[in-house]
Structure formats: structure tokens, C-alpha cells
Design an enzyme around this catalytic site. Sequence first.
Site, PDB file in Angstrom:
ATOM      1  CG  ASN A 105      -1.839   1.195   1.290  1.00 32.43           C
ATOM      2  OD1 ASN A 105      -2.337   1.626   0.250  1.00 32.43           O
ATOM      3  ND2 ASN A 105      -2.089   1.732   2.473  1.00 32.43           N
ATOM      4  CG  HIS A 107      -0.553   6.169   4.228  1.00 35.41           C
ATOM      5  ND1 HIS A 107      -1.921   6.103   4.210  1.00 35.41           N
ATOM      6  CD2 HIS A 107      -0.247   7.043   5.218  1.00 35.41           C
ATOM      7  CE1 HIS A 107      -2.422   6.882   5.145  1.00 35.41           C
ATOM      8  NE2 HIS A 107      -1.424   7.476   5.772  1.00 35.41           N
ATOM      9  CB  SER A 134       4.805   5.269   4.313  1.00 32.15           C
ATOM     10  OG  SER A 134       5.100   6.271   5.250  1.00 32.15           O
ATOM     11  CG  ASP A 143      -2.887   3.272   6.340  1.00 34.94           C
ATOM     12  OD1 ASP A 143      -2.820   2.586   5.310  1.00 34.94           O
ATOM     13  OD2 ASP A 143      -3.687   4.211   6.466  1.00 34.94           O
TER      14      ASP A 143
HETATM   15  C1  GAR Z   1      -2.301   8.697  -3.094  1.00 35.25           C
HETATM   16  O1  GAR Z   1      -1.721   9.774  -2.410  1.00 35.25           O
HETATM   17  C2  GAR Z   1      -2.357   7.481  -2.203  1.00 35.25           C
HETATM   18  O2  GAR Z   1      -1.274   7.341  -1.358  1.00 35.25           O
HETATM   19  C3  GAR Z   1      -3.593   7.779  -1.411  1.00 35.25           C
HETATM   20  O3  GAR Z   1      -4.509   8.219  -2.366  1.00 35.25           O
HETATM   21  C4  GAR Z   1      -3.783   8.949  -3.369  1.00 35.25           C
HETATM   22  C5  GAR Z   1      -4.213   8.433  -4.705  1.00 35.25           C
HETATM   23  O4  GAR Z   1      -3.844   9.334  -5.718  1.00 35.25           O
HETATM   24  N1  GAR Z   1      -4.036   6.612  -0.703  1.00 35.25           N
HETATM   25  C6  GAR Z   1      -4.646   6.677   0.452  1.00 35.25           C
HETATM   26  O5  GAR Z   1      -4.941   7.725   1.010  1.00 35.25           O
HETATM   27  C7  GAR Z   1      -5.012   5.330   1.024  1.00 35.25           C
HETATM   28  N2  GAR Z   1      -5.645   5.461   2.275  1.00 35.25           N
HETATM   29  P1  GAR Z   1      -4.022   8.983  -7.249  1.00 35.25           P
HETATM   30  O6  GAR Z   1      -5.443   8.407  -7.422  1.00 35.25           O
HETATM   31  O7  GAR Z   1      -3.856  10.282  -7.967  1.00 35.25           O
HETATM   32  O8  GAR Z   1      -2.977   7.985  -7.607  1.00 35.25           O
END
Ligand code: GAR
Length: 193
Positions: A105, A107, A134, A143
Amino acid sequence: MRVVVLISGQGSNLRAFLDSCAEGTIPATVVAVGADVDASGLDHARHYDIPTFVEPFEPGGDRDAWGSRLGDRIAEFTPDLVILSGFQRLVPPSFVRRFAPMILNTHPAFLPEFPGAHAVRDAFEAGVAETGASVIVVDDGVDTGPILAQRRVPVADGDTESTLHDRIKIVERELLADVVRDIANRETAIEEN
Ligand code: GAR
């Protein structure tokens, strides 16, 4: 290395990952991209003619049954690695057991700081001088899995939640590429708990 990526949104990190695979800088093949909603980011997979699937979670539905259906969709593509890249739904323990420890994952915070679905907002509202990004192995917690890579990202004067998140994502992409490269080259071993 065969990879299935799961997303829920625009998939900008997925796009960067796919571009790097296509350029040959990440030694992996994305064999399918899945989502829990009709995510706009699925278009990045279509751009590369990669199969997509959507396994929606019905409100009030049985989480284990959903996790089992999602797992079946993924298993069809016999991946070596599953990557949650902006996948905003918690997967059930039965799903984690099925693919562990090969589920990663990304994060947008320096874990264990700011876990959960609103990590960038939480850091921004807490007024911290720096947050981070991370890449972890997914376990049953929110997480809480082993951290494979992370890096600090400073909060800049004049940042909004959105500008901060955009800078964090750039770091997330680099970390994910490094981790997957190391796993593919067997420089990082992910061990069963
Ligand atoms: C990313 O920053 C990812 O780490 C986060 O969502 C965003 C997706 O961006 N994930 C979380 O918050 C998981 N809980 P994207 O759709 O533009 O790739």
C-alpha cells in the site's frame, strides 16, 4: 513480476507506475487494474490495453464476501504482487491472508503518523512542518503493516492540501518504483508474519 493494481480514484500514481513499466525502468508487468468504484483512473489501464475490473462494495454489504469476490477477480490474473494505489476501502483479513505478504500500500504520510483515509488533510490541519510518504506491506490494521520505504516531505509556505498532496505523490511514485524494483531484483524480501 506480474502485478495487479487496485485504485479508487484518478490513479495518477498508477499512471506513473504504468509509464515506468512501459519504459522498462520498473521490471514488472501490470496484468490487470481493479477498482471498487467506476474510477476514472481505469482509463490509464485502458490506454495500455490492460484488463480492468470493478468489484463494488454495496453499502451494508458483507465485507468478507466482497473481499472474497475481489480476491477471485485478482486471482484470475495470477499476480505475484498486489498494489493498493489509492484504494480507499479497507480490505478484510481474509483478503489479506489470501495474498499476504505480497500486498503493498502507498500512503501519503510518514507512518505511523497520520494513518487512515485523510492523511494529507490530517497533517495539514495539524499544522506540522513536515509530513511524508510511505510504502508498506498490508496487514489487518489500518496502515499498520511493515514499512518498506518512506521519506519526509516538508510543508511549504502557502501550501494548500492539494499542492501538498501533489508533492507527496511525486515522492510516493519514487518510493513505490524503488520498492518494486528491489522486490523484483530480490534485494528486498517480504516475509510472512
Ligand atoms: C495517493 O496519495 C495514495 O497514497 C492515497 O490516495 C492517493 C491516490 O492518488 N491513498 C490513500 O490515502 C489510502 N488510504 P491517485 O489516485 O492520484 O494515484
